[in-house]
Design a protein around this motif. Structure first.
Motif, mmCIF file in Angstrom:
data_model
loop_
_atom_site.group_PDB
_atom_site.id
_atom_site.type_symbol
_atom_site.label_atom_id
_atom_site.label_comp_id
_atom_site.label_asym_id
_atom_site.label_seq_id
_atom_site.Cartn_x
_atom_site.Cartn_y
_atom_site.Cartn_z
ATOM 1 N N TYR A 287 0.815 -1.214 0.000
ATOM 2 C CA TYR A 287 0.000 0.000 0.000
ATOM 3 C C TYR A 287 0.849 1.265 0.000
ATOM 4 N N GLU A 291 -0.095 4.965 -2.651
ATOM 5 C CA GLU A 291 -0.728 6.132 -2.031
ATOM 6 C C GLU A 291 -1.322 7.098 -3.054
ATOM 7 N N LEU A 299 -7.476 2.528 0.622
ATOM 8 C CA LEU A 299 -6.210 2.473 1.340
ATOM 9 C C LEU A 299 -6.468 2.259 2.822
ATOM 10 N N VAL A 303 -2.149 4.375 6.067
ATOM 11 C CA VAL A 303 -1.524 4.810 4.819
ATOM 12 C C VAL A 303 -2.231 6.035 4.278
ATOM 13 N N GLU A 304 -3.556 6.063 4.399
ATOM 14 C CA GLU A 304 -4.328 7.210 3.917
ATOM 15 C C GLU A 304 -3.926 8.480 4.650
ATOM 16 N N ALA A 307 -0.515 9.610 3.440
ATOM 17 C CA ALA A 307 -0.616 10.178 2.103
ATOM 18 C C ALA A 307 -1.155 11.606 2.154
#
Length: 317
Positions: A287, A291, A299, A303-304, A307
């Motif tokens: 993942y 991004e 996601l 990770v979101e 990002a």
């Protein structure tokens, strides 16, 4: 006089006690419920269920070369997914077993009559399982006919076929069902496959790989997948040089995918990107590399967040 007065007081006392005894007793106060009953959880946003085995009746057989067939269907709380998977099972059977249109039509009519009588004993209710049994009949007859044909050729080969669905992701962001299949229907070796189906439970629709991607990001995904392919070729010791390997087995992007905990899994079939010996190859793209490729809802939360923090602050001057 005093004696009569005492007798009167005693009579009043006895009468009072009798009246009290005749009064209805009040019920004891009920204990207050400790906690209010919690509402039942909403399961419409989840895919909950399991596979159920379908009834298979083959001719009696003795020996080590008797044919074997095992077919399961999905029985879940999402009927639209169950119906979709049923149809995919029938399509896979159609690709494995040769059923002539006329034979299929005749067999289906005969099986409908048989199943209709069975369904009548079930209060005239045709369950999805009974309906699936009815549709399977032409393929079961084709399976038996294939076994008979091989036996007539003095072949000791034991044919077999298995299809079974399994829930991988129950929802959020998408629900995933994998359809596993394996078969040996004569020849040098058998075959196997893993096909993933991803669903949006709110819209009740199949989610394709392209639907996961941000605008104009498919070339970037192909680039990341190609890099994962190169790493796989070297790690599996399939060749010393990837370019030489691609002369025989050229890379291509698979649309057979699912979202795992590690990243985006791209699943390949036999002979897609390698010889039979490599089985069912799969490429994993973490993942962290996706991004700016996948839409935010696909996601993981961590990770979101990373990002979004990495985006430049356009409001500052």
């Amino acid at each position: 006089m005093l004696k009569h007065k005492n007798i009167g007081l005693f009579s009043i006392l006895v009468l009072s006690m009798g009246l009290v005894a005749c009064q209805p007793q009040q019920a004891e106060p009920k204990a207050k419920s400790e906690k209010a009953t919690k509402p039942a959880p909403d399961l419409s946003a989840k895919l909950i269920g399991d596979s159920e085995k379908l009834k298979i009746q083959l001719p009696e057989c003795d020996g080590k070369s008797c044919p074997e067939i095992s077919l399961d269907r999905l029985n879940s709380n999402q009927s639209f997914i169950d119906e979709f998977i049923d149809q995919q099972i029938l399509e896979q059977l159609g690709a494995m077993l040769s059923v002539e249109p006329e034979q299929k039509k005749a067999n289906l009519a005969a099986s409908e009559a048989q199943v209709a009588s069975e369904a009548k004993s079930l209060a005239d209710v045709q369950t999805p399982q009974v309906k699936m049994q009815q549709q399977l009949e032409p393929y079961l007859q084709a399976f038996v006919a294939l076994d008979k044909e091989l036996k007539n050729l003095s072949s000791a080969q034991k044919i077999s076929l298995m299809i079974k669905p399994k829930i991988l992701n129950s929802g959020e962001p998408i629900a995933t069902v994998v359809l596993n299949s394996s078969s040996y229907l004569g020849g040098a070796h058998g075959a196997s496959a893993q096909q993933y189906y991803n669903f949006d439970l709110k819209s009740k629709k199949l989610v394709t790989l392209d639907a996961l991607l941000l605008a104009k990001q498919k070339p970037r995904l192909e680039q990341l997948a190609h890099e994962a392919f190169k790493t796989w070729v070297i790690d599996a010791k399939l060749a010393d040089n990837v370019q030489d390997y691609e002369q025989a087995w050229k890379f291509k992007l698979s649309d057979n995918y699912y979202l795992s905990k590690e990243g985006l899994i791209l699943q390949y079939g036999e002979y897609d990107i390698g010889p039979y010996v490599v089985g069912l190859p799969r490429l994993t793209i973490p993942y962290a590399q996706l991004e700016t490729v996948l839409k935010a809802q696909y996601l993981p939360a961590k990770v979101e967040t990373v990002a979004s923090e990495a985006q430049p602050n356009t409001a500052s001057k």
